[in-house]
Design a protein around this motif. Structure first.
Motif, PDB file in Angstrom:
ATOM      1  N   ALA A 186       0.747  -1.153  -0.055  1.00  0.00           N
ATOM      2  CA  ALA A 186      -0.035   0.373   0.020  1.00  0.00           C
ATOM      3  C   ALA A 186       0.735   1.760   0.260  1.00  0.00           C
ATOM      4  O   ALA A 186       0.556   2.187  -0.613  1.00  0.00           O
ATOM      5  CB  ALA A 186      -1.056   0.139   1.477  1.00  0.00           C
ATOM      6  N   ARG A 187       2.310   1.714   0.995  1.00  0.00           N
ATOM      7  CA  ARG A 187       2.602   2.538   1.017  1.00  0.00           C
ATOM      8  C   ARG A 187       3.467   2.440  -0.568  1.00  0.00           C
ATOM      9  O   ARG A 187       3.361   3.925  -1.221  1.00  0.00           O
ATOM     10  CB  ARG A 187       3.806   2.261   2.345  1.00  0.00           C
ATOM     11  CG  ARG A 187       3.756   2.220   3.094  1.00  0.00           C
ATOM     12  CD  ARG A 187       4.191   3.433   4.183  1.00  0.00           C
ATOM     13  NE  ARG A 187       3.768   2.736   5.276  1.00  0.00           N
ATOM     14  CZ  ARG A 187       4.115   2.572   6.553  1.00  0.00           C
ATOM     15  NH1 ARG A 187       4.692   0.917   6.485  1.00  0.00           N
ATOM     16  NH2 ARG A 187       3.417   2.282   7.613  1.00  0.00           N
ATOM     17  N   ALA A 191       0.465   5.058  -1.422  1.00  0.00           N
ATOM     18  CA  ALA A 191      -0.728   5.376  -0.344  1.00  0.00           C
ATOM     19  C   ALA A 191       0.425   5.895   0.756  1.00  0.00           C
ATOM     20  O   ALA A 191       1.163   6.048   1.681  1.00  0.00           O
ATOM     21  CB  ALA A 191      -1.506   4.069   1.209  1.00  0.00           C
ATOM     22  N   GLU A 193      -0.221   7.295   5.808  1.00  0.00           N
ATOM     23  CA  GLU A 193      -0.605   6.502   6.581  1.00  0.00           C
ATOM     24  C   GLU A 193      -1.408   6.640   6.986  1.00  0.00           C
ATOM     25  O   GLU A 193      -2.118   4.824   7.649  1.00  0.00           O
ATOM     26  CB  GLU A 193      -0.052   7.081   8.173  1.00  0.00           C
ATOM     27  CG  GLU A 193       0.698   6.388   9.162  1.00  0.00           C
ATOM     28  CD  GLU A 193       1.850   7.077   9.683  1.00  0.00           C
ATOM     29  OE1 GLU A 193       1.491   6.156  11.500  1.00  0.00           O
ATOM     30  OE2 GLU A 193       2.989   7.494   9.271  1.00  0.00           O
ATOM     31  N   TRP A 194      -2.061   7.831   6.712  1.00  0.00           N
ATOM     32  CA  TRP A 194      -4.065   7.285   7.212  1.00  0.00           C
ATOM     33  C   TRP A 194      -4.422   6.459   6.361  1.00  0.00           C
ATOM     34  O   TRP A 194      -5.411   5.941   6.513  1.00  0.00           O
ATOM     35  CB  TRP A 194      -4.709   8.786   6.690  1.00  0.00           C
ATOM     36  CG  TRP A 194      -4.222   9.897   8.121  1.00  0.00           C
ATOM     37  CD1 TRP A 194      -3.827  10.511   8.608  1.00  0.00           C
ATOM     38  CD2 TRP A 194      -5.180   9.121   9.507  1.00  0.00           C
ATOM     39  NE1 TRP A 194      -4.652  10.981   9.982  1.00  0.00           N
ATOM     40  CE2 TRP A 194      -5.154  10.277  10.354  1.00  0.00           C
ATOM     41  CE3 TRP A 194      -6.052   8.322   9.590  1.00  0.00           C
ATOM     42  CZ2 TRP A 194      -5.690  10.619  11.262  1.00  0.00           C
ATOM     43  CZ3 TRP A 194      -6.727   8.509  10.862  1.00  0.00           C
ATOM     44  CH2 TRP A 194      -6.890   9.713  12.155  1.00  0.00           C
ATOM     45  N   GLN A 195      -4.508   6.850   5.090  1.00  0.00           N
ATOM     46  CA  GLN A 195      -5.019   5.356   3.653  1.00  0.00           C
ATOM     47  C   GLN A 195      -4.397   4.097   4.252  1.00  0.00           C
ATOM     48  O   GLN A 195      -5.085   3.384   3.863  1.00  0.00           O
ATOM     49  CB  GLN A 195      -4.729   6.363   2.493  1.00  0.00           C
ATOM     50  CG  GLN A 195      -5.219   7.519   2.086  1.00  0.00           C
ATOM     51  CD  GLN A 195      -4.434   7.611   0.769  1.00  0.00           C
ATOM     52  OE1 GLN A 195      -3.387   7.848   0.609  1.00  0.00           O
ATOM     53  NE2 GLN A 195      -5.245   8.091  -0.110  1.00  0.00           N
ATOM     54  N   VAL A 196      -3.476   3.420   4.738  1.00  0.00           N
ATOM     55  CA  VAL A 196      -2.691   2.170   5.485  1.00  0.00           C
ATOM     56  C   VAL A 196      -3.667   1.741   5.923  1.00  0.00           C
ATOM     57  O   VAL A 196      -4.565   0.932   6.199  1.00  0.00           O
ATOM     58  CB  VAL A 196      -1.352   2.122   5.117  1.00  0.00           C
ATOM     59  CG1 VAL A 196      -1.740   0.697   6.183  1.00  0.00           C
ATOM     60  CG2 VAL A 196      -0.982   3.047   4.656  1.00  0.00           C
ATOM     61  N   ARG A 198      -6.678   3.234   7.126  1.00  0.00           N
ATOM     62  CA  ARG A 198      -7.808   3.354   6.728  1.00  0.00           C
ATOM     63  C   ARG A 198      -8.744   2.055   5.289  1.00  0.00           C
ATOM     64  O   ARG A 198      -9.672   1.267   6.122  1.00  0.00           O
ATOM     65  CB  ARG A 198      -8.046   4.465   6.158  1.00  0.00           C
ATOM     66  CG  ARG A 198     -10.171   4.756   5.532  1.00  0.00           C
ATOM     67  CD  ARG A 198     -10.971   5.602   6.015  1.00  0.00           C
ATOM     68  NE  ARG A 198     -12.409   5.589   5.778  1.00  0.00           N
ATOM     69  CZ  ARG A 198     -12.433   4.163   5.042  1.00  0.00           C
ATOM     70  NH1 ARG A 198     -12.421   2.998   4.801  1.00  0.00           N
ATOM     71  NH2 ARG A 198     -14.063   4.223   4.357  1.00  0.00           N
ATOM     72  N   HIS A 199      -7.344   2.006   4.926  1.00  0.00           N
ATOM     73  CA  HIS A 199      -7.925   0.947   3.520  1.00  0.00           C
ATOM     74  C   HIS A 199      -7.996  -0.967   3.838  1.00  0.00           C
ATOM     75  O   HIS A 199      -7.712  -1.900   3.278  1.00  0.00           O
ATOM     76  CB  HIS A 199      -7.884   2.245   2.431  1.00  0.00           C
ATOM     77  CG  HIS A 199      -8.877   2.627   2.320  1.00  0.00           C
ATOM     78  ND1 HIS A 199      -9.768   2.671   1.479  1.00  0.00           N
ATOM     79  CD2 HIS A 199      -7.612   3.892   1.897  1.00  0.00           C
ATOM     80  CE1 HIS A 199     -10.463   3.669   1.605  1.00  0.00           C
ATOM     81  NE2 HIS A 199      -9.373   4.846   1.694  1.00  0.00           N
TER      82      HIS A 199
END
Lengths: 282, 272
Positions: A186-187, A191, A193-196, A198-199
């Protein structure tokens, strides 16, 4: 075949103990809830009056609402706190050794007395407690706050204090099993930190969240000690209502209440179980 | 594991964690301090001198009920619960490695035991004894009530343990001619000993501190948490805190002994 028999034999003590001390007692409660009673004894019978009196009393509904409110508020706070703590432990503490130590630090209070942990809030929250002294010395207030101890606030505070761990442990357990490669992927895909979180992490931690929620809701719904000690008798809960009926020797009334409470708790848990198959998660 | 710069979230989260730990332990630390309150002191700060008067008070029976007796009962009950929980959970853990008739039902029963409100179990067992014409006592109905709480924990721990336990060890033992009993006694139990200590720790501490499940099942003689609860309503001196300090101290000793035992076993195995 022989293996199956051996397994049956090995499981039988557990089955026997749970049968005698869980199934039969709950059966007894159901039976007794249909008994009649007067001021001195209980009379074997089959009457619906206990349920009638319970379900048509506005006090019952008020108490159930109050208990549900406690459960909802406690659940929300425990979830927030428990998730944050578990997330920190699982994803931000790098060394496994440190992770174990910090996890144990969180767990140890669970193995000490709940009643003592409730009492220990008195010097903090009391009228002359540390918090009031501190607030007054910095001039934030000029009279001690009365609502700190013996109030709904104190009840919820004690619940979170006692049961946040029920949320931390299952969520942490779910999180440590998340494949780190997914987070890396994801990173790499850009993405933040928030997106990781959240998703990737929240969806994969869902079983832990569900188990934690079930435990917290179940203990709060059935509680009476915390409400009695921390509200100073100013608040009620379903459990407290039952205990009060018991102390008046109104066993059938208490039993009817117990049956209703059990049904309510089981329905709430069944709703939560739709989200997750706990057996797969162990 | 590669080392990487700490992410931006680290320090706020670490601070939150620190606050959480302070929240968990702060109140306990306060009552430990206040239990050494001077003879004139009250339930809150300031400390009026330092004394051990409240601890001495604890052992004068007439002052605070039957502390010694209830303490002894709770320790004994805790010990019995520990042994039964370890043995029964271990056996059930072995059983649940294969499907057997009723295995699903038994699993859900154990989970239900964890979820059914404690006060309900207590009430049910109390009523059951009453209807059967038996007198509840801490070593009979009380023991059963505590087991409904400790056994599910034990079983869930055994589930987690056996999920990570390779059957290869047992197969090797069998190939070398060990009987099923010898396999368990000399292979499975030694390997799983740290986990069994963990199950025992749960058994003892949960029983030692259990209040709601003891309420209608302890009978004539109180266990320690019942005694403490009684004190909260009629004791307004720091003797309450002294009791809290002593009970918490005992819990910590038990936890330390269990964790120490696990660590010792790990070390003996040479980092295995």
């Amino acid at each position: 075949m022989k293996g199956k028999l051996a397994a049956l034999a090995l499981a039988s003590p557990l089955a026997l103990l749970l049968g005698v001390f869980l199934v039969v007692p709950i059966g007894t409660i159901v039976v007794v809830s249909f008994f009649d009673y007067d001021s001195v004894r209980i009379i074997p019978d089959f009457v619906w009056t206990n349920y009638d009196e319970l379900l048509f009393s506005p006090i019952t509904w008020k108490t159930y609402l109050q208990t549900l409110k406690f459960a909802a508020i406690t659940w929300a706070i425990c979830l927030l706190v428990g998730f944050t703590v578990a997330y920190f432990l699982a994803f931000h503490v790098a060394s496994p050794m440190m992770q174990t130590v910090l996890f144990l630090v969180c767990t140890i209070p669970f193995w000490t007395s709940n009643i003592i942990r409730m009492i220990s809030w008195i010097p903090f929250l009391g009228r002359n407690g540390l918090l009031n002294q501190a607030l007054m010395s910095v001039g934030a207030i000029d009279q001690p706050l009365e609502f700190l101890l013996f109030s709904d606030f104190a009840v919820v505070l004690a619940y979170v204090h006692l049961y946040a761990l029920f949320m931390v442990v299952p969520i942490f357990n779910s999180m440590v099993r998340i494949d780190r490669a997914l987070v890396e992927a994801a990173r790499d895909a850009g993405a933040g930190e928030w997106q990781v979180l959240r998703h990737v992490i929240i969806p994969l931690a869902r079983p832990g969240i569900a188990i934690g929620s079930i435990l917290v809701v179940a203990v709060v719904m059935g509680d009476f000690v915390t409400v009695r000690l921390m509200s100073g008798g100013q608040s009620a809960s379903v459990g407290l209502m039952m205990v009060n009926a018991m102390s008046l020797l109104q066993y059938p009334a208490a039993a009817a209440n117990a049956v209703v409470l059990l049904i309510v708790v089981l329905l709430m848990i069944a709703a939560m179980l739709r989200i997750v198959d706990i057996r797969k998660e162990l | 594991m590669q080392t990487r710069a700490r992410s931006r979230g680290f320090w706020p989260l670490a601070a939150f964690f620190g606050l959480f730990v302070a929240f968990l332990y702060g109140p306990t630390v306060t009552i430990v301090v206040l239990s050494f309150q001077g003879p004139e002191g009250g339930l809150t700060f300031p400390m009026r001198g330092v004394s051990t008067r409240w601890f001495e008070n604890l052992f004068e029976t007439q002052m605070v009920g039957d502390f010694g007796g209830s303490f002894l009962r709770s320790m004994t009950l805790g010990a019995i619960v520990t042994v039964v929980t370890v043995v029964v959970s271990f056996m059930a853990g072995l059983a649940f490695r294969r499907r057997f008739p009723g295995s699903t039902a038994l699993f859900y029963l154990a989970v239900a035991s964890l979820i059914v409100p404690s006060v309900l179990v207590s009430l049910g067992i109390g009523l059951m004894f009453r209807l059967a014409g038996l007198d509840p006592a801490w070593w009979s109905s009380g023991l059963g009530a505590h087991l409904t709480w400790t056994l599910p924990f034990g079983l869930l721990i055994m589930f987690a343990v056996f999920n990570r336990f390779s059957p290869a060890y047992e197969e090797a033992a069998r190939d070398l001619g060990a009987s099923p009993w010898q396999t368990i006694r000399h292979v499975v139990v030694p390997i799983l000993l740290p986990s069994l200590i963990g199950v025992g720790l749960f058994g003892f501490t949960l029983s030692y501190d259990e209040f709601a499940r003891s309420l209608y099942t302890a009978g004539t003689f109180n266990t320690l948490p019942l005694e403490i609860y009684g004190m909260t309503t009629n004791v307004t001196t720091p003797v309450l805190y002294a009791l809290g300090t002593v009970t918490t101290g005992v819990s910590f000793l038990v936890i330390a002994a269990a964790l120490g035992g696990v660590m010792l076993l790990r070390r003996r195995r040479g980092g295995g």
